[in-house]
Enzyme design. Structure first.
Site, PDB file in Angstrom:
ATOM      1  N   ARG A  91       0.832  -1.214   0.000  1.00 16.43           N
ATOM      2  CA  ARG A  91       0.000   0.000   0.000  1.00 16.43           C
ATOM      3  C   ARG A  91       0.856   1.249   0.000  1.00 16.43           C
ATOM      4  O   ARG A  91       1.833   1.344   0.738  1.00 16.43           O
ATOM      5  CB  ARG A  91      -0.843   0.062   1.273  1.00 16.43           C
ATOM      6  CG  ARG A  91      -1.938  -0.944   1.353  1.00 16.43           C
ATOM      7  CD  ARG A  91      -2.489  -0.967   2.775  1.00 16.43           C
ATOM      8  NE  ARG A  91      -3.589  -1.898   2.885  1.00 16.43           N
ATOM      9  CZ  ARG A  91      -4.864  -1.552   2.767  1.00 16.43           C
ATOM     10  NH1 ARG A  91      -5.196  -0.301   2.557  1.00 16.43           N
ATOM     11  NH2 ARG A  91      -5.806  -2.450   2.867  1.00 16.43           N
ATOM     12  N   GLY A 100      -7.364   7.779  -2.689  1.00 16.37           N
ATOM     13  CA  GLY A 100      -7.648   7.199  -3.995  1.00 16.37           C
ATOM     14  C   GLY A 100      -6.659   7.563  -5.082  1.00 16.37           C
ATOM     15  O   GLY A 100      -6.787   7.131  -6.214  1.00 16.37           O
ATOM     16  N   MET A 102      -3.264   7.066  -5.070  1.00 17.08           N
ATOM     17  CA  MET A 102      -2.069   6.254  -5.208  1.00 17.08           C
ATOM     18  C   MET A 102      -2.477   4.779  -5.192  1.00 17.08           C
ATOM     19  O   MET A 102      -3.620   4.444  -4.942  1.00 17.08           O
ATOM     20  CB  MET A 102      -1.140   6.558  -4.043  1.00 17.08           C
ATOM     21  CG  MET A 102      -0.984   8.043  -3.818  1.00 17.08           C
ATOM     22  SD  MET A 102       0.374   8.686  -4.718  1.00 17.08           S
ATOM     23  CE  MET A 102       1.640   7.739  -3.978  1.00 17.08           C
ATOM     24  N   ARG A 336      -5.873   7.317  11.111  1.00 16.74           N
ATOM     25  CA  ARG A 336      -5.262   8.636  10.963  1.00 16.74           C
ATOM     26  C   ARG A 336      -6.212   9.648  11.578  1.00 16.74           C
ATOM     27  O   ARG A 336      -7.400   9.349  11.779  1.00 16.74           O
ATOM     28  CB  ARG A 336      -5.006   8.970   9.502  1.00 16.74           C
ATOM     29  CG  ARG A 336      -6.279   9.090   8.742  1.00 16.74           C
ATOM     30  CD  ARG A 336      -6.091   9.289   7.282  1.00 16.74           C
ATOM     31  NE  ARG A 336      -7.408   9.050   6.698  1.00 16.74           N
ATOM     32  CZ  ARG A 336      -7.650   8.783   5.456  1.00 16.74           C
ATOM     33  NH1 ARG A 336      -6.669   8.703   4.608  1.00 16.74           N
ATOM     34  NH2 ARG A 336      -8.870   8.596   5.036  1.00 16.74           N
TER      35      ARG A 336
END
Ligand code: PEP
Ligand code: MG
Length: 895
Positions: A91, A100, A102, A336
């Site tokens: 990831r 959205g 990468m 996060r």
């Protein structure tokens, strides 16, 4: 030697630069003892080295091998092992989240052999194993090998229709083994090579694809939009796979510790049974509300709530979370500090203060000027007639009205020709970014509050309603149909309310925001909870800030509004508009005057008008400083266009109607014509060449002040001279102004207090700032001209000509006319401020270019010690807040 790879337990949340946001937070959660699948992070250093040299650094492969071996040992399985393989996800994770944008590849390590091993490992569940394998082929094919994602999606759709099923979960094992073969065929047809069976090759290719995804067009565009520097690079997280697609006792979801739309505490999020993470974000199947998980799996739900409480307490903020439940076991895949709407940001900041988790300085840090700007958006008029045609989720607030378009190209095309458009899609993908930027609002029929459309729209401050599932969207036919059968075609108007999720047909009238009404001083607005939160934060920012905030205002109306918005005076009153309209003829007379006497007559006629202008402005700002800049633009701007006039004169001559005055005007226009008017006879140069002009203005200002004093007012005029390059210019004008003041005193017996200062707009003025400061009470940085003159960019032309290319190439991330170029123009500001203060310790310093309302620039001006920023009326609250944020940067604290 640079270390490129870090196990999760080696990092912490403070290492976002190195490990990216995702990696740093995975490390933090690991160290908090939360259930994170083991893994490691390849640093942004490695990505930067790769992007710079076009290949991975030599040491990287070895370091990855070491960490992979450690991971395999911990898990008791090797990557792709034929019997019971270790699989990993690969990831991306940059310092700043780019939803959205990468790449991510899941299930890396599966191949024709290990797929069977996975099935055995999962108790003979072949369906699950082949579903995982087809997902790998699909993701690998599109993200690593660059095959259009739609090719795979279409093959899946074809299979579903063939089997007459609605959803992929209804497909049987045989269907999925067939799909695996189809996907492998697609890969070899498109690339000429077979899908790599070697698990390590898969992993290395996926890592490289993540590195490459940093520079895709959509990522570059997103960074530009969000002002994220282009040279940060991304980290790559290699994480052991856990599976949400292993049956009904598994699933995947996203959760927020508070409602990201309102800030209310509770259980918010979406859950999708028997699915992998990408399904939720892509909005492929409709999710259930997170609260339903309590019924589905009480134990996992309770544990999740505990984890959420731990995270909120630890981060002292709203967190968003991605999780997976694998056969009843909860795993945390990501957390996060969550994005939130502008309103929620203010509410949450105040709630956290009330819960003693943070102090007020920190609360001011938790909001931004951009968020405040969003709250100053208009909303729909509640009393207006409206026809509700659908309701979806309130994904991103605001009121947007526009013509419906069903694809991004049309959105861009129509927006370019000045239309307001609403982009309607079943769901958006990163490819829709251009359309989303161009649209006023976004409406989707599928996907929850965490779908791509919702997350991206929120980040951009676009109004968005998502998951309006009663709408049937036919993108190819460019139409949609509501549940009641109402057809809406491309070009029809709709109004979407991102605060309530409502969709109306036609154009609903919009009204000002409550926050604006509060700033305007409307007492009725203060009862609102959001307004109260904004007021509380603003009050603290005002107490804390060092910078004063003034307004760029040229009319009494703007002055009044600015004052209500909190302006502490006027930092720039441009006087040139006072020479337009019905005064144009007087100005023409002045320019055409052939003798000093004629000039004086014209000036004498202008004087009373100017005086009235200044009386009104000084009255609106009574008690506060008002910086009035003497006329700046070149005179030909007040005359007719040379070509038009030539044609007119020629036509008249031809008809034998010759007009001598017109000939004279034409002569003058010709004489005054300049190839580079921005470098020509303007600013102080004009004041020196036609001395009566500046003295007339100075007289009007000082007489206006004298009148205000006689009326019991408290005027504080400051006379500002534009485009000064050398102290001699300023001294000449200064002497004239003092003569005018003495004359007024002699005639009226009143001598108003006033200051004389200069704009700093030329690099030469910066160099000579010490000398200039000897003749000035204040400097005001005209950063529009200073940017123009420093870069050699014509401020009127370049934004439309080559700036797009410069932005594309990353030469700058944002136009230097919008956000101050700190390295160049900023350095000049710093030098001039230092030199000026050294020569004249009482020198007052301000800035009145457009940068005075730009958040990043405001922080810089605070750091270099300016006394005030001046900006347009509507940006004053933002400037107050950002000045407060700059002042509390170092003192803010969590409890
Ligand atoms: C400037 O140059 O920054 C300025 C404020 O003056 P103007 O924009 O009027 O040239
Ligand atoms: Mg200027």
């Amino acid at each position: 030697m640079t270390k490129y790879v870090y196990a999760f337990f080696e990092g912490s949340r403070d290492q976002r630069d190195l490990l990216g946001g995702k990696g740093a937070n995975l490390a933090e959660m690991t160290n908090l003892g939360l259930p994170v699948p083991p893994g490691f992070t390849i640093s942004t250093d490695a990505c930067r080295a790769y992007l710079e040299h076009g290949s991975e650094p030599d040491e990287l492969a070895g370091e990855v091998s070491e960490h992979l071996a450690a991971l395999e040992e911990e898990m008791g399985r090797t990557l792709g092992q034929p019997d019971g393989p270790l699989l990993v996800s690969v990831r991306s994770g940059a310092k700043f989240s780019m939803p959205g944008m990468m790449e991510t590849v899941l299930n890396v390590g599966l191949n024709d052999e290990s797929v069977q091993g996975l099935a055995d490992f999962a108790g003979g569940d072949e369906r699950f194993a082949y579903d995982s394998y087809r997902r790998l082929l699909q993701m690998f094919g599109s993200t690593v090998l660059g095959i259009e994602a739609s090719v795979f999606a279409e093959a899946l759709d074809d299979l579903k229709s063939e089997r007459e099923v609605e959803s992929d979960v209804e497909l049987e094992v045989e269907d999925l083994t067939g799909l695996v073969s189809t996907y492998k065929q697609i890969i070899s047809d498109h690339t000429g090579e077979d899908f790599p069976q070697d698990p390590r090759v898969q992993m290395d290719m996926a890592v490289r694809a993540v590195f490459d995804s940093w520079n895709t067009e959509r990522a570059v565009l997103y960074r530009r939009q969000e002002r994220i520097p282009g040279d940060l690079g991304t980290a790559v997280n290699i994480c052991s796979m856990v599976f949400g697609n292993g049956g009904e006792d598994s699933g995947t979801g996203v959760a927020f510790t508070r409602d990201p739309a309102s800030g209310a505490q509770g259980v918010y999020g979406d859950y999708l049974q028997n699915a992998q993470g990408e399904d939720v974000v892509a909005g492929i199947r409709n999710t259930v509300p997170l609260a339903d998980l309590e019924q589905i799996d009480k134990a996992a739900y309770d544990e999740l709530l505990e984890v959420m409480a731990t995270l909120e307490g630890h981060y002292r903020d709203l967190c968003d979370i991605e999780f997976t439940i694998e056969r009843g076991k909860l795993w945390m895949l990501q957390t996060r500090v969550g994005k939130r709407t502008a309103g929620a940001a203010f509410r949450i900041a105040c709630q956290l203060v009330d819960q003693d988790l943070i102090d007020m300085d920190e609360a001011v840090q938790r909001v931004t000027g951009d968020q405040l700007t969003q709250l100053m958006f208009p909303r729909f008029d509640e009393d207006a007639d409206r026809e509700l045609i659908a309701k979806g989720m309130n994904a991103s607030p605001g009121a947007a009205v526009g013509k419906v378009v069903f694809d991004s190209d049309t959105a861009v095309e129509w927006a370019e020709r000045g239309e307001q458009v609403i982009l309607v899609r079943r769901e958006t993908t990163p490819d829709d970014l251009r359309g989303m930027v161009a649209a006023r609002g976004i409406l989707t029929s599928r996907g929850g509050k965490t779908s791509h459309a919702a997350v991206v729209a929120r980040g951009m401050g676009r109004t968005c309603v998502c998951g309006a599932d009663t709408l049937t969207i036919d993108a190819k036919g460019a139409r949609m149909r509501t549940r009641d059968g109402v057809e809406v075609a491309e070009g029809d108007a709709v109004s979407i309310d991102g605060t309530t999720g409502e969709v109306f047909s036609g154009e609903v009238p919009v009204v000002d925001s409550l926050v604006v009404r509060y700033f305007e001083g409307d007492d009725d607005a203060t009862g609102d909870e959001l307004v109260a939160a904004v007021a509380r934060v603003m009050e603290h920012a005002d107490q804390a800030r060092r910078l004063a905030v003034r307004a760029n205002a040229d009319t009494p109306e703007d002055a009044g509004r600015s004052r209500r918005f909190g302006a502490q005076g006027i930092g720039l009153c441009r006087t040139e508009h006072m020479f337009l309209g019905d005064r144009k003829e007087l100005v023409e007379n002045l320019i055409l005057a052939e003798s000093t006497d004629e000039q004086e007559v014209a000036l004498a006629e202008l004087l009373p008008m100017q005086r009235d202008d200044f009386v009104a402005i000084l009255e609106a700002m009574d008690g506060l400083p008002v910086t009035i800049r003497l006329i700046d633009p070149p005179l030909h701007e007040f005359l007719p266009d040379y070509t038009d006039l030539s044609v007119e004169v020629a036509l008249r001559d031809e008809k034998g109607n010759s007009d001598s005055l017109q000939h004279k005007l034409l002569e003058t226009v010709k004489r005054l014509h300049e190839e580079n008017p921005m470098l020509g006879l303007r600013g102080v140069r004009l004041g020196i060449v036609i001395p009566g002009l500046f003295t007339m203005q100075a007289r009007a200002i000082l007489e206006a002040a004298a009148l205000r004093i006689k009326d019991g007012g408290d005027p504080h005029p400051e006379i500002m001279i534009p485009l000064v390059a050398t102290v001699q210019e300023l001294e000449l004008v200064r002497a004239d102004i003092h003569d005018v003041a003495a004359d007024i005193e002699k005639r009226t017996g009143v001598r108003p207090e006033f200051a004389i200062g200069t704009m700093i707009e030329l690099p030469r003025a910066v160099m000579a700032a010490g000398a200039i400061a000897g003749a000035a009470e204040f400097f005001s940085f005209g950063t529009n001209d200073l940017t123009q003159m420093t870069w050699g960019f014509s401020r009127d032309d370049v934004e439309a000509s080559f700036f797009p290319t410069y932005l594309d190439k990353g030469i700058f991330g944002v136009s230097p006319f919008e956000s101050l170029d700190l390295e160049g123009v900023g350095e000049l500001v710093r030098q001039a401020a230092e030199k000026g203060r050294e020569a004249n310790p009482d020198l007052h310093l301000g800035i009145c270019g457009e940068h005075g309302g730009d958040p990043d620039s405001i922080h810089f001006f605070d750091h270099v010690g300016l006394d005030y920023v001046s900006c347009s009326p509507f940006r004053i609250p933002v400037a107050r807040l950002e000045a407060g944020r700059s002042a509390t940067e170092d003192t803010a604290s969590t409890a």
